[in-house]
Design an enzyme around this catalytic site. Structure first.
Site, PDB file in Angstrom:
ATOM      1  N   LYS A 112       0.820  -1.212   0.000  1.00 41.95           N
ATOM      2  CA  LYS A 112       0.000   0.000   0.000  1.00 41.95           C
ATOM      3  C   LYS A 112       0.859   1.269   0.000  1.00 41.95           C
ATOM      4  CE  LYS A 112      -4.242  -2.008   1.689  1.00 41.95           C
ATOM      5  NZ  LYS A 112      -3.781  -3.400   1.910  1.00 41.95           N
TER       6      LYS A 112
HETATM    7  C1  LIG Z   1      -4.396  -4.473   1.244  1.00 43.60           C
HETATM    8  C2  LIG Z   1      -3.627  -5.718   1.076  1.00 43.60           C
HETATM    9  C3  LIG Z   1      -4.006  -6.701   0.132  1.00 43.60           C
HETATM   10  C4  LIG Z   1      -5.248  -6.579  -0.722  1.00 43.60           C
HETATM   11  O1  LIG Z   1      -5.154  -5.545  -1.655  1.00 43.60           O
HETATM   12  P1  LIG Z   1      -6.415  -5.090  -2.513  1.00 43.60           P
HETATM   13  O2  LIG Z   1      -6.017  -3.879  -3.249  1.00 43.60           O
HETATM   14  O3  LIG Z   1      -7.489  -4.851  -1.515  1.00 43.60           O
HETATM   15  O4  LIG Z   1      -6.736  -6.206  -3.419  1.00 43.60           O
HETATM   16  C5  LIG Z   1      -3.197  -7.823  -0.010  1.00 43.60           C
HETATM   17  N1  LIG Z   1      -2.101  -8.005   0.767  1.00 43.60           N
HETATM   18  C6  LIG Z   1      -1.709  -7.096   1.673  1.00 43.60           C
HETATM   19  C7  LIG Z   1      -0.511  -7.368   2.495  1.00 43.60           C
HETATM   20  C8  LIG Z   1      -2.443  -5.922   1.870  1.00 43.60           C
HETATM   21  O5  LIG Z   1      -2.050  -5.020   2.788  1.00 43.60           O
END
Ligand SMILES: *Cc1c(COP(=O)(O)O)cnc(C)c1O
Length: 460
Positions: A112
């Site tokens: 993120k």
């Molecule tokens: C947020 C997150 C996801 C999922 O991502 P999306 O964009 O919601 O599909 C997967 N793995 C980790 C470690 C995350 O923090």
């Protein structure tokens, strides 16, 4: 570049307004009125760029006139300067045709950071140009909160109030948030659950005078600029493996459909992606959809991959809009049905169409643990429970010989307990983030009470 809403009743906006607005005011999600296209020659020229410069090129296709290329270059260089790896998104080989792109070298050790580090810089830039400030409010059950805090700390034009349920996030997650002591960061420990926190945030947005007074905003995963920033690493990985002259697959552990949607966008821009493989945990709303054509909401279960424990994949609406030939009336009707009945279906011809590009697989916790162990035994890599769901999904789909890139979404140290119970290896936090374990913490305790929360924000 102009942006339109999936539900067809919100004003058409440019990149800057879409970024600051987040959600469209008809309840829909913004996306570009047309997809920018990248020629093969342009892609070949991009192979030699470093990550931040590639991001500048790609983001300039989405920003249009709203942000100049030199400003974008400044924002992307700041966004990707706090990463712990010089390649920013290094690509590692796991098997003859299987690769993992490590998206966890940012400040909070999860993917993120790629979108939020950029979004924080962009918000600050746009607000400063307009002589405005804004207050971002958010609720977190752990990971998103720290990524937002790291992205916004120290920015002049943005205040951040992040609500977390007191005592209900892990110590590492809490410390990642509360050891950030900049004046514009406010951690609020709410006596209640994550849902209580989310309800408080919603209630603040629904209070129009309060919303206007503070110029409230959100940086949640439906913000178009987050998706745009994520398109960059799909290009990076594919270019390294020979695109545009060689096709690639991607396998993406997903919850909200945000990360994998960026892959769809890259494909629409001309990147030769053969398959987008979705990996889900037991919260398998997407896998069930790709099995049956029926989107059906069930309760959320806790799993070893908590960042994918979701009930609704909110970004899916953007893909659905595309699949339905950009028919906003139809999307509006489907979303109304979903809100009322918790389900909707598409025609089998439409599902067949979607399956040309997408495949989906599900792993329960036991299968996830086994995959962590298998990956460790077969190539010595210690991987986190989210990323290995991508690896297993890719392996189940490995018939064509096309190289497949798994998006590694979190550092194993972030989920050290699940990792050590699966493969017996204890993973340490990287040195650059260890200091949080003995740093000073700051958080304010508040009751689960809208009035008190608003009083607190009014006082700052
Ligand atoms: C947020 C997150 C996801 C999922 O991502 P999306 O964009 O919601 O599909 C997967 N793995 C980790 C470690 C995350 O923090």
């Amino acid at each position: 570049m102009q942006y339109i809403s999936t539900r067809g009743r919100a004003p058409t906006l440019g990149y800057a307004d879409v970024t600051l607005a987040g959600l469209a005011n008809d309840g829909g999600l913004y996306l570009p009125s047309h997809w920018p296209s990248v020629s093969n020659e342009q892609m070949r020229n991009w192979r030699s760029l470093d990550y931040a410069d590639l991001a500048t090129e790609i983001l300039s296709l989405f920003s249009g006139e709203d942000v100049s290329k030199s400003t974008l270059a400044k924002l992307t260089s700041r966004a990707y300067q706090n990463f712990g790896h010089a390649a920013i998104a290094p690509l590692k080989q796991l098997d003859s045709a299987l690769y993992v792109m490590e998206l966890f070298h940012g400040p909070t050790l999860a993917f993120k950071d790629f979108a939020l580090q950029y979004l924080g810089q962009l918000f600050n830039q746009l607000l400063t140009e307009r002589g405005e400030t804004c207050t971002i409010v958010g609720a977190t059950s752990g990971d998103t909160g720290s990524a937002a805090i790291e992205a916004i700390r120290g920015l002049d034009a943005v205040e951040l109030y992040m609500l977390h349920p007191k005592g209900k996030v892990s110590e590492v997650q809490r410390r990642q948030m509360t050891t950030v002591l900049e004046d514009n960061i406010h951690n609020l420990a709410i006596q209640g659950t994550f849902d209580d926190c989310q309800n408080l945030v919603k209630a603040m947005f629904n209070d129009a005078p309060f919303r206007e007074k503070h110029n409230l905003s959100a940086v949640n995963s439906i913000n178009w600029s987050r998706i745009a920033a994520q398109v960059v690493y799909y290009f990076r990985a594919a270019l390294e493996l020979g695109a545009p002259d060689r096709a690639v697959n991607f396998s993406v552990p997903t919850g909200n459909f945000g990360n994998v949607l960026a892959g769809y966008v890259a494909k629409k821009m001309g990147l030769p992606i053969e398959k987008l493989i979705i990996g889900s945990n037991s919260n398998d709303i997407l896998t069930r959809f790709f099995d049956s054509g029926k989107m059906q909401q069930l309760g959320v279960k806790s799993t070893l991959s908590p960042s994918m424990d979701i009930q609704i994949s909110s970004n899916f609406e953007r893909y659905l809009f595309e699949l339905m030939g950009r028919d906003a009336d139809r999307i509006r009707a489907m979303m109304e049905t979903f809100a009322e009945k918790g389900e909707f279906s598409i025609a089998s011809s439409e599902l067949q169409n979607a399956l040309q590009l997408f495949a989906a697989h599900r792993l329960d916790d036991r299968e996830t643990e086994k995959e962590i162990q298998r990956v460790y035994q077969s190539c010595g890599e210690v991987m986190d429970p989210h990323s290995v769901i991508g690896v297993a999904a890719a392996r189940r789909h490995a018939e064509t010989g096309t190289p497949t890139v798994v998006l590694g979404t979190a550092h194993a140290a972030k989920f050290a307990q699940a990792v050590s119970q699966s493969c017996g290896v204890s993973v340490e936090m990287p040195d650059r983030v260890k200091h949080i374990m003995d740093g000073e913490e700051r958080a304010f305790d508040l009751a689960n009470d809208l009035g008190e929360l608003q009083k607190f924000i009014n006082r700052q």
